[in-house]
Design a protein around this motif. Structure first.
Motif, mmCIF file in Angstrom:
data_model
loop_
_atom_site.group_PDB
_atom_site.id
_atom_site.type_symbol
_atom_site.label_atom_id
_atom_site.label_comp_id
_atom_site.label_asym_id
_atom_site.label_seq_id
_atom_site.Cartn_x
_atom_site.Cartn_y
_atom_site.Cartn_z
ATOM 1 N N HIS A 60 -1.187 7.421 -6.304
ATOM 2 C CA HIS A 60 -0.847 7.692 -4.900
ATOM 3 C C HIS A 60 -2.071 8.079 -4.075
ATOM 4 C CE1 HIS A 60 1.650 8.772 -1.500
ATOM 5 N NE2 HIS A 60 1.012 9.938 -1.429
ATOM 6 N N ASP A 64 7.435 7.988 -2.312
ATOM 7 C CA ASP A 64 6.691 6.824 -1.836
ATOM 8 C C ASP A 64 7.106 5.598 -2.641
ATOM 9 O OD1 ASP A 64 4.406 5.534 -0.330
ATOM 10 O OD2 ASP A 64 3.753 5.220 -2.400
ATOM 11 N N TRP A 121 8.475 5.077 2.743
ATOM 12 C CA TRP A 121 8.994 6.131 1.875
ATOM 13 C C TRP A 121 10.502 5.954 1.743
ATOM 14 C CZ3 TRP A 121 6.543 11.438 3.700
ATOM 15 C CH2 TRP A 121 5.153 11.385 3.503
ATOM 16 N N SER A 159 -1.527 9.764 3.092
ATOM 17 C CA SER A 159 -1.452 9.079 4.372
ATOM 18 C C SER A 159 -2.538 9.582 5.313
ATOM 19 C CB SER A 159 -0.080 9.308 5.009
ATOM 20 O OG SER A 159 -0.042 8.791 6.330
ATOM 21 N N LYS A 204 5.690 2.666 -3.043
ATOM 22 C CA LYS A 204 4.629 1.929 -3.742
ATOM 23 C C LYS A 204 4.195 2.662 -5.006
ATOM 24 C CE LYS A 204 1.253 -0.914 -4.596
ATOM 25 N NZ LYS A 204 1.524 -2.252 -5.181
ATOM 26 N N SER A 205 3.824 3.936 -4.876
ATOM 27 C CA SER A 205 3.293 4.687 -6.012
ATOM 28 C C SER A 205 4.368 5.407 -6.812
ATOM 29 C CB SER A 205 2.273 5.710 -5.515
ATOM 30 O OG SER A 205 2.910 6.682 -4.698
ATOM 31 N N GLU A 238 0.832 -1.185 0.000
ATOM 32 C CA GLU A 238 0.000 0.000 0.000
ATOM 33 C C GLU A 238 0.873 1.243 0.000
ATOM 34 O OE1 GLU A 238 -2.483 -0.180 3.396
ATOM 35 O OE2 GLU A 238 -3.618 -1.949 2.723
ATOM 36 N N CYS A 239 0.286 2.347 -0.400
ATOM 37 C CA CYS A 239 0.998 3.620 -0.339
ATOM 38 C C CYS A 239 1.262 3.992 1.121
ATOM 39 C CB CYS A 239 0.169 4.721 -0.999
ATOM 40 S SG CYS A 239 -0.079 4.495 -2.774
ATOM 41 N N ASN A 240 2.366 4.669 1.346
ATOM 42 C CA ASN A 240 2.764 5.196 2.651
ATOM 43 C C ASN A 240 3.196 4.111 3.643
ATOM 44 O OD1 ASN A 240 1.974 7.976 1.933
ATOM 45 N ND2 ASN A 240 -0.111 7.116 1.977
#
Length: 393
Positions: free
Chosen positions: A302, A169, A146, A305, A171-172, A141-143
């Motif tokens: 993205h 980030d 980083w 958070s 992930k994204s 997942e995002c966040n």
């Protein structure tokens, strides 16, 4: 009574005991033990000087070895080393075949030892091994994690170096910032992170390398003052293994694009350079398709958070089973009335929690993060301060 091969030490001690009774003269003792007077006086002198340990036979190594390297070979090795200062033992040995008989040429190890014994080889510094700390290499997942790093410095038109700090980030691939700094230090990095946290909130982990101000392989768990600030915010600092930049490969790949777009050539000064960095961030996030995202842009993938940035560091309550101790200005915590356990100057003025494991072994925590162990028995034995360890000894 001559010396017996298997009980020489016992015989020597018996001789000393008889001599200390003062009942017998040296002549009588020498006759009884069948030794010469010089040997008797030698044993007495050793006993009076060194005690019982002086009676132990000390082997004397031979002054010369039958396979010792000949003097002219040693001289030739040293001459070649002085002429070729950057060459090692293998290359120097190869040159010996030009003017020395093959039977007299020593092995590479012997050549190396000769160079070392004459001060031509400097010992390499031992790198302190640290306990591996593994980041989330494949976030779901995002966040979750980083990545942050200083892209390699480059000189601007005014002959001053620019040090771009990048945060993204994992992930994204969303690039939060590329901020040009004059120096890679805590003050500059913390100011940029604060601005990013206020805008985009905070992640679970921040993955960096071991360079200043992010980490230090010589510190406890590689933590620096910036790392402890992350911990206070509720972020877990994680690091790539030393000399393994590929563990943060996504971030390093982005740096290649940034370098091509912003540093070849560089701008005249930091103000105009920052404009180019900002333009790169905007294009990278909103225009440039990314293959790892199925040709989508990072901005379209993205998510923000949900963990807001705390403007004030929240207080932390340690477990009631822990002893809470303050780290003094010298980076150590007092243990008892007279002893100290050294932690790190980065924690001075802060409080740590100490929990006993048993048998005198204690674990040390800063907030909810484990730092290391110490053995209180070592403090009492040394009667000095000791350092925190990451292994139970």
């Amino acid at each position: 009574m001559p010396w017996k091969e298997t009980t020489i030490m016992e015989q020597k001690m018996e001789f000393i005991c008889e001599w200390r009774t003062q009942k017998y003269s040296i002549t009588e003792l020498c006759k009884a033990f069948e030794i010469s007077r010089p040997t008797a006086y030698k044993l007495i002198h050793r006993y009076e000087t060194f005690g019982i340990e002086g009676l132990i036979d000390k082997t004397t190594p031979p002054k010369k070895h039958p396979n010792q390297t000949k003097d002219y070979i040693v001289k030739r090795i040293l001459d070649l080393k002085r002429k070729h200062k950057l060459w090692g033992a293998k290359k120097i040995k190869k040159l010996l075949f030009n003017d020395c008989p093959e039977k007299d040429i020593p092995s590479v190890v012997t050549v190396h030892n000769i160079l070392r014994n004459h001060g031509f080889v400097k010992p390499q510094k031992r790198v302190r091994r640290v306990k591996p700390i593994y980041p989330i290499f494949d976030p779901k997942e995002c966040n979750e994690v980083w990545s942050a790093d200083y892209k390699g410095k480059f000189k601007m038109g005014n002959k001053i170096y620019c040090h771009p700090l990048t945060i993204a980030d994992s992930k994204s691939r969303f690039l939060f910032v590329a901020k040009g700094h004059y120096h890679e230090n805590l003050k500059s990095a913390k100011a940029t992170f604060t601005k990013v946290f206020r805008t985009y909130a905070i992640p679970k982990q921040i993955h960096t390398d071991n360079g200043s101000p992010f980490g230090s392989v010589a510190a406890i768990q590689r933590f620096t003052r910036l790392s402890y600030w992350f911990i206070e915010l509720g972020i877990e600092p994680v690091f790539s293994d030393p000399a393994h930049p590929e563990q943060n490969g996504r971030h390093e790949r982005m740096h290649l694009d940034l370098k091509a777009a912003c540093a070849k050539p560089a701008s005249a000064n930091l103000r105009t350079q920052q404009r180019r960095l900002n333009a790169f961030v905007k294009e990278y996030n909103h225009v440039r398709p990314h293959e790892a995202l199925d040709m989508e842009t990072p901005a379209s993938v993205h998510d923000f958070s949900t963990r807001p940035f705390p403007e004030r560091i929240p207080d932390f309550d340690y477990d009631l089973k822990m002893k809470v101790l303050k780290v003094t200005q010298n980076g150590a915590m007092r243990w008892g009335a007279y002893h100290w356990v050294y932690l790190t100057a980065s924690l001075k003025g802060k409080y740590v929690g100490v929990m006993e494991m048993g048998n005198g072994i204690w674990r040390v925590f800063y907030r909810n993060v484990f730092l290391g162990y110490f053995d209180e028995k070592n403090i009492r034995n040394k009667e000095t301060s000791i350092r925190l360890s990451q292994n139970i000894v």
